[in-house]
Design a protein around this motif. Structure first.
Motif, PDB file in Angstrom:
ATOM      1  N   THR A  12      -4.391  50.460  71.418  1.00 37.49           N
ATOM      2  CA  THR A  12      -4.257  50.830  70.012  1.00 37.49           C
ATOM      3  C   THR A  12      -4.696  49.698  69.086  1.00 37.49           C
ATOM      4  O   THR A  12      -5.282  49.941  68.024  1.00 37.49           O
ATOM      5  N   ALA A  43       0.073  58.717  64.988  1.00 29.90           N
ATOM      6  CA  ALA A  43      -0.254  59.017  66.383  1.00 29.90           C
ATOM      7  C   ALA A  43      -1.400  60.013  66.503  1.00 29.90           C
ATOM      8  O   ALA A  43      -2.251  59.894  67.399  1.00 29.90           O
ATOM      9  N   ILE A  70      -5.505  55.322  77.383  1.00 27.65           N
ATOM     10  CA  ILE A  70      -5.031  54.438  76.319  1.00 27.65           C
ATOM     11  C   ILE A  70      -3.812  53.617  76.758  1.00 27.65           C
ATOM     12  O   ILE A  70      -2.958  54.110  77.485  1.00 27.65           O
ATOM     13  N   LEU A 128      -0.975  52.488  74.765  1.00 30.94           N
ATOM     14  CA  LEU A 128      -0.478  52.916  73.462  1.00 30.94           C
ATOM     15  C   LEU A 128       0.614  51.968  72.968  1.00 30.94           C
ATOM     16  O   LEU A 128       1.612  51.741  73.668  1.00 30.94           O
ATOM     17  N   VAL A 150       3.996  55.499  68.041  1.00 28.77           N
ATOM     18  CA  VAL A 150       4.788  56.349  68.938  1.00 28.77           C
ATOM     19  C   VAL A 150       6.192  56.537  68.383  1.00 28.77           C
ATOM     20  O   VAL A 150       6.717  57.656  68.325  1.00 28.77           O
ATOM     21  N   TYR A 183      -1.669  64.318  73.776  1.00 33.32           N
ATOM     22  CA  TYR A 183      -2.783  63.472  74.191  1.00 33.32           C
ATOM     23  C   TYR A 183      -3.482  64.043  75.424  1.00 33.32           C
ATOM     24  O   TYR A 183      -4.714  64.100  75.486  1.00 33.32           O
ATOM     25  N   ILE A 234      -2.207  58.428  78.992  1.00 29.81           N
ATOM     26  CA  ILE A 234      -1.531  57.209  78.526  1.00 29.81           C
ATOM     27  C   ILE A 234      -1.100  56.443  79.766  1.00 29.81           C
ATOM     28  O   ILE A 234      -0.227  56.895  80.507  1.00 29.81           O
ATOM     29  N   TYR A 293       2.404  51.529  77.935  1.00 32.68           N
ATOM     30  CA  TYR A 293       3.111  51.615  76.660  1.00 32.68           C
ATOM     31  C   TYR A 293       3.535  50.217  76.256  1.00 32.68           C
ATOM     32  O   TYR A 293       4.098  49.474  77.065  1.00 32.68           O
TER      33      TYR A 293
END
Length: 341
Positions: free
Chosen positions: A58, A68, A83, A85, A90, A148, A155, A158
């Motif tokens: 991101t 988002a 990604i 993220l 989020v 997504y 994803i 995180y």
């Protein structure tokens, strides 16, 4: 570590917006004046070549702040299908409390300054956030994963601001549960200076079976992660190849490739950027103009079939007339050509 590719459908208003965005994207692709570089995909993006998953973080779109859903469009417009993220968008999607203080941008060597009143408000907000994270439902995180995935984006990591020494165990466990709900195999955080904290994180990660990927800047060495790795099988590397090269000294392209080969089974994610070595100024450069052996790294992943996502982290200055989406696509095109795709 394999990239999660759960693509369970969940029709919703937001998915309708994403489908509209993809349709609009198709119109843009058809216009030669819309972008400086032509896109090489139709419909859903696909940035996995010869088994090598090219992703993006991101942070690459920090010059184009968005929620988002907007970030998802940036990803799709870049041609990316995976990604790492980061947490702010989020958590906003999941309904976190609103910060009463306008946060100042962080400038290296110039920490932001707040009034006493703002400091008190921030302290109260941190407590409010800790309480929210300890009790928030995972429903919105699952919903975001489905949104997504429906658009063709998985994803794989995180990065929330909830894994520090000052964060509670409940916040850390929240981060791990949220990662699972998002479909991510790992969370990412800076490598702690205090080994007691990496042990704490590793113990909680083992409980939830989610990896902690530790990121390092120019303090990276071949042994920087060894203590954390010895503490838990769920402690791993989020290896930033550009920072490693920029450190210079004993860090060379040969030692970097050897490090990847030696620790490939403990590397959950990589950050790819092109930096010059310390002796050459250490600057972030457009891909192909620095000292990071990007082509060799990607082909090592390809040849050895290492299932490690290679994350584009756009850090060089964006030239006039361009933007983060266009530059991210240029990085993707570089990676694709490097892999012979």
């Amino acid at each position: 570590m394999p990239v999660n590719e759960n693509k369970t459908p969940n029709p919703s208003r937001r998915e309708f917006l994403v489908k509209g965005a993809i349709t609009s994207l198709g119109l843009l692709i058809g216009s030669t004046s819309a972008w400086s570089t032509p896109f090489s995909f139709q419909g859903k993006p696909n940035s996995k070549f010869y088994g090598v998953q090219i992703g993006v973080i991101t942070y690459s779109f920090r010059s184009m702040p968005g929620n988002a859903e907007q970030i998802l469009k940036f990803i799709i417009d870049s041609g990316i299908s995976a990604i790492e993220l980061m947490g702010d968008a989020v958590e906003e999607y999941a309904g976190r409390p609103v910060n009463p203080v306008k946060m100042q941008p962080w400038v290296a060597g110039q920490p932001p300054k707040y009034s006493d009143e703002e400091k008190a408000q921030l302290a109260a907000y941190e407590k409010q956030m800790a309480d929210w994270r300890a009790t928030v439902s995972m429903d919105k995180f699952v919903e975001l994963r489905k949104l997504y995935n429906k658009a063709g984006v998985s994803i794989y990591a995180y990065k929330p601001n909830a894994l520090g020494q000052k964060n509670t165990d409940a916040e850390i466990e929240y981060a791990l549960k949220a990662a699972k709900a998002l479909g991510a195999a790992s969370v990412t955080v800076e490598l702690p200076k205090d080994p007691a904290h990496s042990r704490r994180l590793g113990d909680l990660a083992a409980k939830h079976k989610v990896y902690i990927g530790y990121h390092a800047h120019t303090q990276a060495t071949d042994t920087a992660w060894d203590e954390a790795l010895s503490q838990s099988p769920y402690n791993s590397l989020n290896l930033d190849c550009g920072h490693y090269i920029a450190a210079g000294g004993n860090n060379t392209k040969e030692t970097l490739l050897a490090l990847i080969a030696a620790k490939h089974d403990r590397i959950t994610t990589m950050h790819i950027k092109d930096r010059r070595t310390k002796d050459n100024g250490g600057n972030n450069m457009p891909w192909g103009q620095g000292d990071t052996p990007i082509k060799e790294i990607l082909n090592l992943l390809k040849d050895k079939k290492y299932a490690i996502p290679a994350t584009i982290e756009l850090e060089y200055d964006i030239p006039a007339g361009s933007d983060a989406v266009k530059e991210t696509h240029l990085c993707l095109d570089f990676a694709k050509k490097a892999l012979g795709a």
